[in-house]
Design a protein around this motif. Sequence first.
Motif, PDB file in Angstrom:
ATOM      1  N   PRO A  24      93.832  49.206  48.690  1.00 42.37           N
ATOM      2  CA  PRO A  24      93.253  48.259  49.727  1.00 42.37           C
ATOM      3  C   PRO A  24      91.700  47.803  49.050  1.00 42.37           C
ATOM      4  CG  PRO A  24      93.034  50.822  50.246  1.00 42.37           C
ATOM      5  CD  PRO A  24      93.953  50.648  49.177  1.00 42.37           C
ATOM      6  N   GLY A  25      91.116  46.885  49.787  1.00 46.03           N
ATOM      7  CA  GLY A  25      89.862  46.552  49.148  1.00 46.03           C
ATOM      8  C   GLY A  25      89.721  44.881  49.345  1.00 46.03           C
ATOM      9  N   SER A  26      88.834  44.314  48.619  1.00 44.18           N
ATOM     10  CA  SER A  26      88.336  42.924  48.859  1.00 44.18           C
ATOM     11  C   SER A  26      87.966  42.489  47.505  1.00 44.18           C
ATOM     12  CB  SER A  26      87.282  42.625  49.927  1.00 44.18           C
ATOM     13  OG  SER A  26      86.670  41.418  49.566  1.00 44.18           O
TER      14      SER A  26
ATOM     15  N   ARG B 204      83.381  51.365  51.969  1.00 44.44           N
ATOM     16  CA  ARG B 204      84.697  51.085  51.826  1.00 44.44           C
ATOM     17  C   ARG B 204      85.664  52.151  52.344  1.00 44.44           C
ATOM     18  NH1 ARG B 204      81.501  48.476  49.527  1.00 44.44           N
ATOM     19  NH2 ARG B 204      82.193  46.408  48.713  1.00 44.44           N
TER      20      ARG B 204
ATOM     21  N   ARG C  90      85.825  51.369  56.019  1.00 42.59           N
ATOM     22  CA  ARG C  90      86.551  49.968  55.994  1.00 42.59           C
ATOM     23  C   ARG C  90      88.131  50.262  55.758  1.00 42.59           C
ATOM     24  NH1 ARG C  90      83.254  45.898  53.021  1.00 42.59           N
ATOM     25  NH2 ARG C  90      81.485  46.381  54.180  1.00 42.59           N
ATOM     26  N   TYR C  91      88.639  50.887  54.755  1.00 39.36           N
ATOM     27  CA  TYR C  91      89.770  51.002  54.337  1.00 39.36           C
ATOM     28  C   TYR C  91      90.626  52.347  54.131  1.00 39.36           C
ATOM     29  CZ  TYR C  91      88.044  46.637  52.384  1.00 39.36           C
ATOM     30  OH  TYR C  91      87.238  45.504  52.068  1.00 39.36           O
TER      31      TYR C  91
ATOM     32  N   THR D  23      90.986  56.360  50.767  1.00 37.85           N
ATOM     33  CA  THR D  23      92.186  56.455  49.465  1.00 37.85           C
ATOM     34  C   THR D  23      91.326  56.694  48.271  1.00 37.85           C
ATOM     35  OG1 THR D  23      91.683  54.335  49.111  1.00 37.85           O
ATOM     36  CG2 THR D  23      93.270  54.549  50.610  1.00 37.85           C
TER      37      THR D  23
ATOM     38  N   TYR E  82      90.082  51.569  45.303  1.00 38.92           N
ATOM     39  CA  TYR E  82      89.921  50.611  45.976  1.00 38.92           C
ATOM     40  C   TYR E  82      90.048  49.183  45.082  1.00 38.92           C
ATOM     41  CZ  TYR E  82      88.238  53.752  49.334  1.00 38.92           C
ATOM     42  OH  TYR E  82      88.016  54.737  50.196  1.00 38.92           O
TER      43      TYR E  82
ATOM     44  N   THR F  13      88.649  45.567  43.891  1.00 37.85           N
ATOM     45  CA  THR F  13      87.256  44.928  43.987  1.00 37.85           C
ATOM     46  C   THR F  13      87.161  43.826  42.804  1.00 37.85           C
ATOM     47  OG1 THR F  13      84.878  45.344  44.382  1.00 37.85           O
ATOM     48  CG2 THR F  13      85.968  46.536  42.722  1.00 37.85           C
TER      49      THR F  13
END
Length: 493
Positions: free
Chosen positions: A47-49, A78, A81-82, A85, A88, A90
């Motif tokens: 997950p992440g952005s 992070r 938000r996610y 885990t 992440y 990025t």
Amino acid sequence: MELHDNYGIGAFFVVVLSFFAWFMLRFNEWRFVRGMHKAAAGTRLPPGSMGLPLLGEMIDFLRCFKYSKTPDLFIAKRKIRYGDTGVYRTHLFGSPAILTCSPEVNKEILHSSIEEGKFSAGWPSSGLLLGSSSVGVVDGLLHKRLRRHLMEAFNSPKALALHLASAQPMFISALEQWVSKGKIVAYNETKAITFRNICDVLVSFKSKTLLDTMEADYRGLMAGLRAMTINVPGTAFHHAINCRKNLNRIIAEELRERKLMCTTDHEKKHDDFMQILIDSTDADGNKLGEAEVIDNIVALILGGYESTSDVMTWALYYLAKYPHVLDKLKEETRSIRMHKPEDELLMAEDIKSMKYTAKVAEELIRLSNVSPFIFRKVVRDDVVINGYKFPKNWRVLVWIRSIHVDSQYFPDPLAFDPDRWENFKAKPGIYSVFGSGQRYCVGNNFARTQVMMFLHHLCLNYRWELLNPDAGFAYQPHPKPEDGAEMAFGRAT
Ligand code: HEM
């Protein structure tokens, strides 16, 4: 113009701006992640952005490290938000990246073997600035071979003796100069002596003019390593390339002189790490090539310069803030001195017996947290860890900083408590200030010894007081007290 015309223009702009904002937020996701979610079951992307085009998540990184000065918030956000885990996705430092921050995953990456061939070294601007034969850049068997030479240079009893003999007179003379100044900014002073010391131990350079030129070039080189890789006159990166060329020229000239001297006068060999490196041979009797010696001498000065000086700054800071630790340190220092003639320098066996000093040094190294993360690059297209895909050619940021200040592993983590090291055995992946595995810092013993020598001479005859005890901390490019630890410095009565 009619009223409804104004509404129409307004609505048009709202639509355009919304589309622009949507485009900005989705572009990187579309560019780098498209199609990857469809990978085989159990190999999804973390997950992440991917953040904004070009910038990725650099704005948030700088917000946490530079502006709000809360570096650990970067990871904490992070996790919230996610989910926790520990992995992440990025986009940082100009590249799509996987960020890892759990001890297990960090360990798996740092300990991944050459034979597995999953990860390579991953500094963003490696070859040009670090040198293509530098130990920090090469991979595989070449890396293994270079390390053997470096480990010989760093871990031999001769190397330790050289270090002890060179550093101590320098520290003592610097401390005396600080007394005559009366007021110092520790950050600047410790940098100056560390640079001189490392150049002396490594290459026997003593000329002030030469050292000043080299220090300016090193500063330029380091600024370039942290800058965008835009090679245009006027940029930090372009300047760094020129600094690197100057440093190569200086070291190459020294190497040539030594070769000449070696053929004319065998007795006149230098007593320093460069000579140990030049003379060292591998199991097959092979020596290092000229470019390898040059690139690695530049790399060693780079690795040992700011890292160790930062720890020395924090030594002055924390000992001023924790007088009971200073008292205990003084007690050990006095007991060491009791068994030695007054002006005799510390020897290798003294260092071994300085148990409390070693704990103070370790705690300082932990709290200094010099490297927030370690770079790697994914070099295979089937790398999966904990069910998450690590795409080929993406960078990996093995985030070590947050683990060193996590109360799960270090109770009351921000307290300066050298006693926590009594019988402390961290599981792999938890304490990685010097990295871990194949690329574990070759200078770790050198750094530890350097800090211990400094502590010993510092607390023997001197006293100091922070002028701004409530100053905050800065974290870019490395953690330091915001005022550089400005202090009054004098002789103890
Ligand atoms: C407190 C001081 C220091 C800290 C916190 C530190 C930290 C680190 C870390 C985290 C790495 C691992 C990089 C990786 O895995 O890619 C590393 C590698 C390295 N360090 Fe240090 N270091 C310190 C002092 C020194 C000193 C004194 C020297 C040399 C004089 C040095 C030379 C190197 C070199 C050459 C490498 C590359 C090793 C390789 O790639 O095989 N470091 N250091």
